[in-house]
Design an enzyme around this catalytic site. Sequence first.
Site, PDB file in Angstrom:
ATOM      1  N   ASP A  95       0.828  -1.203   0.000  1.00 25.49           N
ATOM      2  CA  ASP A  95       0.000   0.000   0.000  1.00 25.49           C
ATOM      3  C   ASP A  95       0.863   1.253   0.000  1.00 25.49           C
ATOM      4  OD1 ASP A  95      -2.070   1.799   0.224  1.00 25.49           O
ATOM      5  OD2 ASP A  95      -2.558   1.315   2.300  1.00 25.49           O
ATOM      6  N   ASP A 137      -2.479   5.907  -5.379  1.00 26.20           N
ATOM      7  CA  ASP A 137      -2.569   4.998  -4.243  1.00 26.20           C
ATOM      8  C   ASP A 137      -2.773   3.562  -4.700  1.00 26.20           C
ATOM      9  OD1 ASP A 137      -3.019   3.755  -1.834  1.00 26.20           O
ATOM     10  OD2 ASP A 137      -4.910   4.758  -1.416  1.00 26.20           O
TER      11      ASP A 137
END
Length: 499
Positions: free
Chosen positions: A76, A289
């Site tokens: 992430d 992201d």
Amino acid sequence: MKSAVTLATGSLLASVAHAQVVQWDIQKRDLAPKKGLRRRAASTYTEVITNEEARGGYFATVSVGTPAQNLTLQLDTGSSDIWVPSSQSSVCEKSASRGGSSSSSSSDGCTFGSFNPDKSSSYTVVGQGDFSIAYVDGSHSKGDYFTDVFEIGGAKLSNMTMGLGEDTDIPYGLVGVGYAINEAIVGTEQSLSAAYDNLPVLMQNEGLIATNAYSLWLNDLDASTGSILFGGIDTEKYEGDLSRLDIIKDEQTNSFSSFIVYLTSVTANSSSGSDTLSSREFPIPVVLDSGTTLSYLPTDIAAQVWTEVGAIYSSEVDSAIVPCSMASSKGQFTFGFGGDNGPKISVGMDELVLSLVTSGSNPTFRSGQYAGKEACQFGIQNFSSDPFLLGDTFLRSAYVVYDLVNNQIGIAKTDFNSTTSNVVAFASDGAQMPSATAVANQVTATGSAGTFATPTYGAMKGFTEANAAVSVPVFQWAQLGVMGATTLFMLIGSGFFLL
């Protein structure tokens, strides 16, 4: 940033370069993970990472503790902590009771592995009860901060700080690689001094990479391989020029905490024409992201995108949906960054039409213009406030370099399914991004707000020709459900019928 995703399962196996580069290769989850290292170059070792398309994220298989316990954790760029689920957490016990197979060395772990601190001789608590993270979907993880051995491929980081998810409703952990200032402990303590050396910082400190930077190549939706490369770029994984953009500071904290750049244009292009889409939010602050499956844009421009492709907003699933057949449409959306001189990345419909189910057949439309057709989720959704998000449905089409020292982002058009490699390491701490050119006169401040004008939708016919008989109305604001912070997270079971 788990907050805005339809989550994926899969695994990542890391690889280590002994000369300032660390690379993780990406492989589809439905392929058997390869356990061994293979030499990619004289100074670089590569090991496989896997992705499960059905849930849409990228996961790393790592090991923690002494002796090593294997876990599969989500990669992430939108968060900054490594945290692992405790084998004693209720969610892991429930996972085990359902009969899920565990990649953990303990028998009572979650499906993708859990960590038993009692079985690690090198486990040390450094912050009892200090780890606490919550996501906007309402999920959470809480417990202790601890240090232990953390291994990626053949490299061991002997004193990695991690969170232990003892009270969590998430059945796997995360590998956050964002700015250290974005660590959960900083928010808990309300102090920048609480930040610790997270994974990319520690990798630099221990000499694995020369500087805190990495590049991301997710490849296309159906690809079997891709990679994240710490400490360098791969010039064979993108086409054209690599453009360098300044990261935008968070306005509330006046600091660099997320990978925010300005989206300054969106155009729809198809065989029937081209439309320049508009938004009152331009320039739009967007976070790049990898922990977000979909992409979330302001409602005014999302409505135009939906009209172009014939998407329908379903209140049943709080999401825009399209016939699955739209994946074969030849239309594209082109995203421009940093102003007229900035990079432009085109995203095809084959990257934007996603299955609504993790197994079995997709649901079908019960009635309306798409009656009887299979329904799929559309990869561009609307959101109520900034910062907006460009997740995996965008990132697969872009080669992105994250430079956390110079606070810059490199963007180029991805070279899908490239079979060659040319890794170039950052020369030193704070060195400029290799082979990248700074965008001239780039937009780095919001300035005046954008204007809104309804496009002519000249491109719409080219997008929807697979459903040529369908007449799709232009979206009005009253027709839209607005995706907000409490409705982002969605898991759809099989057999769900829509509309």
